[in-house]
Design a protein around this motif. Structure first.
Motif, PDB file in Angstrom:
ATOM      1  N   MET A  91       0.833  -1.201   0.000  1.00 41.25           N
ATOM      2  CA  MET A  91       0.000   0.000   0.000  1.00 41.25           C
ATOM      3  C   MET A  91       0.868   1.251   0.000  1.00 41.25           C
ATOM      4  O   MET A  91       0.597   2.218  -0.729  1.00 41.25           O
ATOM      5  CB  MET A  91      -0.925  -0.012   1.225  1.00 41.25           C
ATOM      6  N   CYS A  92       1.942   1.249   0.781  1.00 38.73           N
ATOM      7  CA  CYS A  92       2.828   2.417   0.835  1.00 38.73           C
ATOM      8  C   CYS A  92       3.507   2.665  -0.508  1.00 38.73           C
ATOM      9  O   CYS A  92       3.672   3.821  -0.913  1.00 38.73           O
ATOM     10  CB  CYS A  92       3.875   2.236   1.930  1.00 38.73           C
ATOM     11  N   ALA A  93       3.903   1.608  -1.187  1.00 36.04           N
ATOM     12  CA  ALA A  93       4.547   1.777  -2.493  1.00 36.04           C
ATOM     13  C   ALA A  93       3.603   2.444  -3.480  1.00 36.04           C
ATOM     14  O   ALA A  93       3.999   3.341  -4.233  1.00 36.04           O
ATOM     15  CB  ALA A  93       5.010   0.423  -3.028  1.00 36.04           C
ATOM     16  N   VAL A  94       2.344   2.040  -3.470  1.00 36.07           N
ATOM     17  CA  VAL A  94       1.351   2.620  -4.378  1.00 36.07           C
ATOM     18  C   VAL A  94       1.040   4.064  -3.985  1.00 36.07           C
ATOM     19  O   VAL A  94       1.020   4.966  -4.833  1.00 36.07           O
ATOM     20  CB  VAL A  94       0.065   1.776  -4.375  1.00 36.07           C
ATOM     21  N   VAL A 140      16.589  -5.107  -1.167  1.00 32.11           N
ATOM     22  CA  VAL A 140      16.261  -6.031  -0.081  1.00 32.11           C
ATOM     23  C   VAL A 140      14.859  -6.621  -0.170  1.00 32.11           C
ATOM     24  O   VAL A 140      14.590  -7.656   0.451  1.00 32.11           O
ATOM     25  CB  VAL A 140      16.427  -5.343   1.292  1.00 32.11           C
ATOM     26  N   GLU A 141      13.957  -5.995  -0.922  1.00 25.60           N
ATOM     27  CA  GLU A 141      12.576  -6.505  -0.978  1.00 25.60           C
ATOM     28  C   GLU A 141      12.523  -7.869  -1.663  1.00 25.60           C
ATOM     29  O   GLU A 141      13.052  -8.047  -2.750  1.00 25.60           O
ATOM     30  CB  GLU A 141      11.689  -5.499  -1.725  1.00 25.60           C
ATOM     31  N   ILE A 146       5.458  -6.399  -4.647  1.00 26.78           N
ATOM     32  CA  ILE A 146       5.804  -5.127  -4.007  1.00 26.78           C
ATOM     33  C   ILE A 146       6.977  -4.479  -4.729  1.00 26.78           C
ATOM     34  O   ILE A 146       7.008  -3.263  -4.947  1.00 26.78           O
ATOM     35  CB  ILE A 146       6.141  -5.338  -2.517  1.00 26.78           C
ATOM     36  N   LEU A 147       7.935  -5.295  -5.118  1.00 29.24           N
ATOM     37  CA  LEU A 147       9.113  -4.781  -5.812  1.00 29.24           C
ATOM     38  C   LEU A 147       8.713  -4.078  -7.115  1.00 29.24           C
ATOM     39  O   LEU A 147       9.252  -3.020  -7.453  1.00 29.24           O
ATOM     40  CB  LEU A 147      10.077  -5.929  -6.095  1.00 29.24           C
TER      41      LEU A 147
END
Length: 224
Positions: A91-94, A140-141, A146-147
């Motif tokens: 969610m934070c990445a988006v 690191v992901e 998510i990456l």
């Protein structure tokens, strides 16, 4: 006889509004405290709650947070980097991509020009921190989905600043990723290259031959 007059009336309504406003400001202060992202992380997790009423409350809070873009984006980056919850990091990445590449919710009072995106509004040291943290997170992901979202964010930021030399660390980082033993890092570099190729063909053309050589070398090593 009619109803007795309200002994409180407008003064009580005003007082009640002031109390609610004070509580909201205190809640926002806790959410945007960059020294402690735990409350902000919980709000992000609640944004994925299946219960409409609960999720709506979190959405309203997040809308208020966006009116303070500097601490808001810093909190998004912190939760992306530190949360153990996949849903929170995703969610934070988006949200980070959407916030940085869209106009601010409010325009600074002292602004004499139209601010095109939140990114251009941020201080240089905050921009530098965001760029550094995003590249570190790619290293690191381990969650491929998510990456990809993080790479989308990197690509959109880079599309606006790479030509002017605003991210000199990006291309060397991508070449390192292509040569890394970690396939996720290789995929990340290729994804960013592919997205930027449509936006920035001129500054990237000089690097394509080198990239092709590195890819051929990498694929040959894996085939052995």
């Amino acid at each position: 006889a009619g109803n007795p007059p309200n002994p409180c009336g407008a003064p009580c309504f005003k007082r009640s509004w002031e109390i609610r406003n004070m509580e909201m400001q205190q809640q926002l202060a806790a959410l945007l405290d960059v020294s402690n992202p735990s409350a902000f992380e919980q709000m992000i997790i609640t944004l994925t709650n299946p219960t409409n009423e609960v999720r709506k409350q979190a959405e309203n809070l997040y809308t208020e947070c966006k009116k303070n873009p500097n601490p808001c984006v810093q909190q998004l980056v912190q939760v992306l980097r530190k949360s153990a919850q996949d849903d929170a990091r995703a969610m934070c990445a988006v949200l980070l991509r959407k916030v940085l590449t869209n106009p601010p919710e409010t325009t600074p009072d002292n602004s004499q020009t139209t601010v095109s995106t939140v990114w251009t509004l941020l201080p240089e040291n905050v921009q530098a921190g965001i760029k550094s943290e995003l590249l570190q997170h790619i290293s690191v992901e381990q969650n491929r989905s998510i990456l990809k979202k993080v790479c989308d964010t990197v690509s959109e930021i880079a599309a606006g600043i790479l030509e002017s030399g605003g991210w000199p660390e990006l291309l060397p980082f991508m070449f390192q990723c292509v040569q890394a033993p970690n396939n996720l890092q290789k995929e990340s570099a290729l994804l960013i290259f592919g997205q930027l190729a449509y936006e920035l063909t001129e500054p990237l053309q000089q690097h394509f031959a080198t990239l092709q050589g590195l890819l051929a070398s990498s694929m040959g090593a894996e085939a052995v």
